[in-house]
Design a protein around this motif. Structure first.
Motif, PDB file in Angstrom:
ATOM      1  N   GLN A 102       2.440 -15.414  -7.531  1.00 15.67           N
ATOM      2  CA  GLN A 102       1.854 -14.328  -8.319  1.00 15.67           C
ATOM      3  C   GLN A 102       1.711 -13.069  -7.473  1.00 15.67           C
ATOM      4  OE1 GLN A 102       1.009 -14.382 -11.756  1.00 15.67           O
ATOM      5  NE2 GLN A 102       1.045 -12.198 -11.298  1.00 15.67           N
ATOM      6  N   LEU A 103       1.290 -13.220  -6.226  1.00 16.90           N
ATOM      7  CA  LEU A 103       1.181 -12.073  -5.332  1.00 16.90           C
ATOM      8  C   LEU A 103       2.549 -11.430  -5.125  1.00 16.90           C
ATOM      9  CD1 LEU A 103      -0.412 -10.213  -3.442  1.00 16.90           C
ATOM     10  CD2 LEU A 103      -0.101 -11.937  -1.647  1.00 16.90           C
ATOM     11  N   ALA A 104       3.579 -12.244  -4.940  1.00 15.59           N
ATOM     12  CA  ALA A 104       4.936 -11.711  -4.761  1.00 15.59           C
ATOM     13  C   ALA A 104       5.382 -10.942  -6.009  1.00 15.59           C
ATOM     14  CB  ALA A 104       5.913 -12.839  -4.440  1.00 15.59           C
ATOM     15  N   ARG A 105       5.120 -11.497  -7.189  1.00 14.06           N
ATOM     16  CA  ARG A 105       5.480 -10.801  -8.438  1.00 14.06           C
ATOM     17  C   ARG A 105       4.691  -9.505  -8.587  1.00 14.06           C
ATOM     18  NH1 ARG A 105       5.294 -16.039 -10.439  1.00 14.06           N
ATOM     19  NH2 ARG A 105       3.313 -15.672 -11.485  1.00 14.06           N
ATOM     20  N   ASN A 106       3.392  -9.542  -8.297  1.00 10.55           N
ATOM     21  CA  ASN A 106       2.561  -8.332  -8.383  1.00 10.55           C
ATOM     22  C   ASN A 106       3.058  -7.259  -7.419  1.00 10.55           C
ATOM     23  OD1 ASN A 106       0.994  -9.696 -10.233  1.00 10.55           O
ATOM     24  ND2 ASN A 106      -0.766  -9.936  -8.878  1.00 10.55           N
ATOM     25  N   THR A 107       3.423  -7.680  -6.211  1.00  3.98           N
ATOM     26  CA  THR A 107       3.926  -6.747  -5.205  1.00  3.98           C
ATOM     27  C   THR A 107       5.197  -6.076  -5.687  1.00  3.98           C
ATOM     28  OG1 THR A 107       2.944  -7.991  -3.377  1.00  3.98           O
ATOM     29  CG2 THR A 107       4.811  -6.579  -2.835  1.00  3.98           C
ATOM     30  N   GLN A 108       6.139  -6.874  -6.185  1.00  2.00           N
ATOM     31  CA  GLN A 108       7.406  -6.324  -6.676  1.00  2.00           C
ATOM     32  C   GLN A 108       7.172  -5.369  -7.845  1.00  2.00           C
ATOM     33  OE1 GLN A 108      10.488  -6.662  -5.353  1.00  2.00           O
ATOM     34  NE2 GLN A 108       9.523  -7.775  -3.676  1.00  2.00           N
ATOM     35  N   TYR A 109       6.304  -5.770  -8.767  1.00  2.00           N
ATOM     36  CA  TYR A 109       6.008  -4.935  -9.929  1.00  2.00           C
ATOM     37  C   TYR A 109       5.386  -3.612  -9.493  1.00  2.00           C
ATOM     38  CZ  TYR A 109       3.826  -3.210 -14.190  1.00  2.00           C
ATOM     39  OH  TYR A 109       3.432  -2.415 -15.235  1.00  2.00           O
ATOM     40  N   PHE A 110       4.378  -3.663  -8.625  1.00  2.00           N
ATOM     41  CA  PHE A 110       3.700  -2.461  -8.170  1.00  2.00           C
ATOM     42  C   PHE A 110       4.673  -1.513  -7.469  1.00  2.00           C
ATOM     43  CE2 PHE A 110       1.212  -0.110  -4.946  1.00  2.00           C
ATOM     44  CZ  PHE A 110       0.421   0.641  -5.816  1.00  2.00           C
ATOM     45  N   ARG A 111       5.482  -2.059  -6.561  1.00  2.18           N
ATOM     46  CA  ARG A 111       6.463  -1.221  -5.853  1.00  2.18           C
ATOM     47  C   ARG A 111       7.442  -0.571  -6.831  1.00  2.18           C
ATOM     48  NH1 ARG A 111       7.440  -1.300  -0.438  1.00  2.18           N
ATOM     49  NH2 ARG A 111       6.016  -2.555   0.781  1.00  2.18           N
ATOM     50  N   ARG A 112       7.941  -1.351  -7.766  1.00  2.00           N
ATOM     51  CA  ARG A 112       8.899  -0.832  -8.740  1.00  2.00           C
ATOM     52  C   ARG A 112       8.285   0.290  -9.570  1.00  2.00           C
ATOM     53  NH1 ARG A 112      10.048  -5.358 -10.748  1.00  2.00           N
ATOM     54  NH2 ARG A 112       8.684  -5.273 -12.566  1.00  2.00           N
ATOM     55  N   ARG A 113       7.060   0.082 -10.059  1.00  3.63           N
ATOM     56  CA  ARG A 113       6.397   1.079 -10.909  1.00  3.63           C
ATOM     57  C   ARG A 113       6.060   2.355 -10.143  1.00  3.63           C
ATOM     58  NH1 ARG A 113       6.865   2.123 -15.317  1.00  3.63           N
ATOM     59  NH2 ARG A 113       4.717   2.640 -15.762  1.00  3.63           N
ATOM     60  N   ILE A 114       5.573   2.214  -8.922  1.00  2.60           N
ATOM     61  CA  ILE A 114       5.181   3.404  -8.173  1.00  2.60           C
ATOM     62  C   ILE A 114       6.415   4.202  -7.742  1.00  2.60           C
ATOM     63  CG2 ILE A 114       4.962   2.462  -5.838  1.00  2.60           C
ATOM     64  CD1 ILE A 114       2.156   3.947  -5.880  1.00  2.60           C
ATOM     65  N   LYS A 115       7.524   3.517  -7.457  1.00  2.09           N
ATOM     66  CA  LYS A 115       8.781   4.226  -7.167  1.00  2.09           C
ATOM     67  C   LYS A 115       9.268   4.946  -8.423  1.00  2.09           C
ATOM     68  CE  LYS A 115      10.543   1.285  -3.456  1.00  2.09           C
ATOM     69  NZ  LYS A 115      11.550   0.284  -3.078  1.00  2.09           N
ATOM     70  N   HIS A 116       9.156   4.281  -9.559  1.00  3.89           N
ATOM     71  CA  HIS A 116       9.565   4.875 -10.835  1.00  3.89           C
ATOM     72  C   HIS A 116       8.765   6.151 -11.131  1.00  3.89           C
ATOM     73  CE1 HIS A 116      11.129   5.042 -14.908  1.00  3.89           C
ATOM     74  NE2 HIS A 116       9.889   5.194 -15.345  1.00  3.89           N
ATOM     75  N   MET A 117       7.533   6.199 -10.661  1.00  3.43           N
ATOM     76  CA  MET A 117       6.680   7.372 -10.859  1.00  3.43           C
ATOM     77  C   MET A 117       7.058   8.510  -9.905  1.00  3.43           C
ATOM     78  SD  MET A 117       3.042   5.382 -11.292  1.00  3.43           S
ATOM     79  CE  MET A 117       2.053   6.864 -11.319  1.00  3.43           C
ATOM     80  N   GLY A 118       7.988   8.254  -8.983  1.00  2.00           N
ATOM     81  CA  GLY A 118       8.465   9.297  -8.086  1.00  2.00           C
ATOM     82  C   GLY A 118       7.869   9.287  -6.695  1.00  2.00           C
ATOM     83  N   PHE A 119       7.029   8.301  -6.386  1.00  2.00           N
ATOM     84  CA  PHE A 119       6.445   8.232  -5.051  1.00  2.00           C
ATOM     85  C   PHE A 119       7.463   7.678  -4.058  1.00  2.00           C
ATOM     86  CE2 PHE A 119       2.681   8.322  -7.696  1.00  2.00           C
ATOM     87  CZ  PHE A 119       1.838   9.149  -6.989  1.00  2.00           C
ATOM     88  N   ILE A 120       7.312   8.097  -2.812  1.00  2.00           N
ATOM     89  CA  ILE A 120       8.154   7.577  -1.741  1.00  2.00           C
ATOM     90  C   ILE A 120       7.428   6.387  -1.142  1.00  2.00           C
ATOM     91  CG2 ILE A 120       9.222   8.065   0.488  1.00  2.00           C
ATOM     92  CD1 ILE A 120       9.236  11.045  -0.394  1.00  2.00           C
ATOM     93  N   VAL A 121       8.024   5.218  -1.295  1.00  2.00           N
ATOM     94  CA  VAL A 121       7.427   3.972  -0.809  1.00  2.00           C
ATOM     95  C   VAL A 121       8.256   3.492   0.370  1.00  2.00           C
ATOM     96  CG1 VAL A 121       6.793   1.616  -1.418  1.00  2.00           C
ATOM     97  CG2 VAL A 121       6.662   3.424  -3.142  1.00  2.00           C
ATOM     98  N   ILE A 122       7.578   3.147   1.456  1.00  2.00           N
ATOM     99  CA  ILE A 122       8.276   2.670   2.644  1.00  2.00           C
ATOM    100  C   ILE A 122       7.841   1.238   2.936  1.00  2.00           C
ATOM    101  CG2 ILE A 122       8.610   4.986   3.592  1.00  2.00           C
ATOM    102  CD1 ILE A 122       6.237   4.517   5.433  1.00  2.00           C
ATOM    103  N   GLY A 123       8.423   0.655   3.952  1.00  2.00           N
ATOM    104  CA  GLY A 123       8.059  -0.703   4.341  1.00  2.00           C
ATOM    105  C   GLY A 123       8.939  -1.747   3.687  1.00  2.00           C
ATOM    106  N   ASN A 124       8.685  -2.982   4.036  1.00  5.58           N
ATOM    107  CA  ASN A 124       9.436  -4.118   3.514  1.00  5.58           C
ATOM    108  C   ASN A 124       9.128  -4.329   2.031  1.00  5.58           C
ATOM    109  OD1 ASN A 124       9.782  -7.054   2.800  1.00  5.58           O
ATOM    110  ND2 ASN A 124      10.689  -7.076   4.835  1.00  5.58           N
ATOM    111  N   ASP A 125      10.150  -4.509   1.221  1.00  3.61           N
ATOM    112  CA  ASP A 125       9.965  -4.654  -0.228  1.00  3.61           C
ATOM    113  C   ASP A 125       9.149  -5.876  -0.623  1.00  3.61           C
ATOM    114  OD1 ASP A 125      11.216  -2.311  -0.912  1.00  3.61           O
ATOM    115  OD2 ASP A 125      13.155  -3.244  -1.298  1.00  3.61           O
TER     116      ASP A 125
END
Length: 146
Positions: A107-130
């Motif tokens: 669940q944590l892995a799914r939440n992490t992937q979802y959060f990263r995907r959504r915040i990138k979609h909003m235009g933020f620059i996300v760094i670090g390991n996916d």
């Protein structure tokens, strides 16, 4: 020592949260923990407790016990904190008789992937390991986020 140095791994944000078994960076990359000279981590994040740990050879730990200034001023963990850590570790390792640890890791892995995907979609620059639950976001104009 092939390179005349120690390998020190800081698992503060990865132990209990990363890797197929929740074993942190070492588990994530499939490294034998015995190949790491010094493991360090906290019990405050994945374990919901307090304190931390340093793991290594018996010789290293004995050296730290004798020579570390922190050892002089440290206090022992209280029994409820120790029990919280043991219970959390047992859950993550699946030793409590069910698959709750695996379910939580997934669940944590799914939440992490979802959060990263959504915040990138909003235009933020996300760094670090996916796959990392730590999600660094570059903010050039913090006022824009308000």
């Amino acid at each position: 020592f092939e390179f005349q140095t120690y390998l020190y791994v800081d698992e503060a944000h990865s132990i209990g949260a990363l890797g197929p078994n929740g074993g942190g960076v070492v588990d994530y990359y499939g490294v034998d923990p015995k190949e790491v000279d010094i493991h360090m981590g906290t019990f405050t994040k994945s374990f919901g407790a307090a304190g931390g740990y340093i793991a290594g050879s018996k010789e290293l730990i004995n050296h730290l016990r004798v020579n570390s200034h922190a050892q002089m001023y440290a206090v022992s963990m209280s029994p409820p904190v120790v029990q919280q850590i043991i219970t959390s570790m047992s859950t993550i390792m699946g030793k409590n008789g069910n698959d709750d640890g695996k379910r939580r890791l997934n669940q944590l892995a799914r939440n992490t992937q979802y959060f990263r995907r959504r915040i990138k979609h909003m235009g933020f620059i996300v760094i670090g390991n996916d796959d990392s639950p730590v999600v660094p976001v570059l903010l050039y104009l913090p006022a824009v986020t308000a």
